[in-house]
Design an enzyme around this catalytic site. Structure first.
Site, PDB file in Angstrom:
ATOM      1  N   LYS A 149      -0.773 -13.775  20.077  1.00  0.00           N
ATOM      2  CA  LYS A 149      -1.752 -14.821  19.805  1.00  0.00           C
ATOM      3  C   LYS A 149      -1.170 -15.793  18.793  1.00  0.00           C
ATOM      4  CE  LYS A 149      -6.450 -15.183  17.978  1.00  0.00           C
ATOM      5  NZ  LYS A 149      -7.567 -14.457  17.404  1.00  0.00           N
ATOM      6  N   ASN A 178       0.839  -1.193   0.000  1.00  0.00           N
ATOM      7  CA  ASN A 178       0.000   0.000   0.000  1.00  0.00           C
ATOM      8  C   ASN A 178       0.880   1.251   0.000  1.00  0.00           C
ATOM      9  OD1 ASN A 178      -2.307   1.684   0.269  1.00  0.00           O
ATOM     10  ND2 ASN A 178      -3.336   0.092   1.452  1.00  0.00           N
ATOM     11  N   HIS A 231      23.514   0.286  11.790  1.00  0.00           N
ATOM     12  CA  HIS A 231      24.784   0.956  12.057  1.00  0.00           C
ATOM     13  C   HIS A 231      25.415   0.357  13.300  1.00  0.00           C
ATOM     14  CE1 HIS A 231      23.965   3.963   9.000  1.00  0.00           C
ATOM     15  NE2 HIS A 231      22.718   3.912   9.418  1.00  0.00           N
ATOM     16  N   THR A 282      11.893  -6.851  15.974  1.00  0.00           N
ATOM     17  CA  THR A 282      13.342  -6.892  16.178  1.00  0.00           C
ATOM     18  C   THR A 282      13.899  -8.311  16.200  1.00  0.00           C
ATOM     19  OG1 THR A 282      13.087  -6.913  18.571  1.00  0.00           O
ATOM     20  CG2 THR A 282      13.291  -4.746  17.513  1.00  0.00           C
ATOM     21  N   LYS A 283      12.991  -9.318  16.235  1.00  0.00           N
ATOM     22  CA  LYS A 283      13.439 -10.714  16.251  1.00  0.00           C
ATOM     23  C   LYS A 283      12.463 -11.552  15.436  1.00  0.00           C
ATOM     24  CE  LYS A 283      11.237 -11.476  20.711  1.00  0.00           C
ATOM     25  NZ  LYS A 283      11.401 -11.793  22.092  1.00  0.00           N
TER      26      LYS A 283
END
Length: 187
Positions: free
Chosen positions: A185, A87, A117, A167-168
């Protein structure tokens, strides 16, 4: 035997520290931005040529529908499966490969970044960065304004809630939300 020196592009693609200020990389980003600019300014009634621009930009696409405005760094590191949809306002910083499975939907304002970085301030000051690939499985929906960070893998049938910062890795068949994103969930 002579030791072969890697180019900055080879370092970038291998996940090593590299200088994004390298002339070759600057030129490649400029070319991708020119194509994005043409795509974003293209006549909306001429979707056939819009798709040709995306096809020329991406490493591979088996079927992509992208709403303007769209931005990326290189383009050649983006690979989409069938029925890919992005989108308005999607940004993909593709210093490393970004691989999408089939039937992936990105809501408005999604940011996907393979680049990062160094934490070491001296390395940052030198202008170095790294890039790690991102893999997004089949039938994944990424909600509005979500951010997917470098090195993340998102499993099949997963949903990333609006505004989440991933982040994981995200397991298949799960809903993740929050900052940082956590499993909310199992679907």
């Amino acid at each position: 035997m002579t030791k072969q020196t890697l180019t900055e592009k080879e370092k970038m693609l291998s996940g090593a520290l590299y200088f994004p200020s390298d002339k070759t990389l600057q030129n490649e980003r400029a070319q991708a931005k020119r194509i994005c600019q043409r795509f974003n300014q293209h006549d909306l009634d001429d979707r056939k040529n819009s798709r040709k621009l995306i096809k020329s930009l991406f490493g591979e696409t088996k079927g992509a529908w992208i709403e303007p405005d769209f931005y990326c760094d290189y383009g050649y590191n983006i690979f989409t499966g069938k029925n890919f949809y992005a989108n308005h306002g999607v940004v993909i910083l593709d210093a490393a490969p970004v691989i999408f499975g089939d039937d992936v939907m990105l809501a408005p304002g999604v940011l996907i970044s393979t680049a990062s970085h160094p934490l070491d301030p001296e390395l940052r000051k030198k202008g170095l960065e790294t890039a790690k690939p991102i893999h997004i499985g089949n039938n994944v929906w990424i909600g509005m304004g979500a951010k997917i960070l470098d090195g993340v893998n998102i499993g099949d049938n997963a949903v990333v809630a609006a505004g989440a910062v991933v982040t994981k890795d995200v397991p298949p068949n799960t809903l993740v939300a929050g900052i940082p994103a956590e499993i909310k969930k199992t679907t």
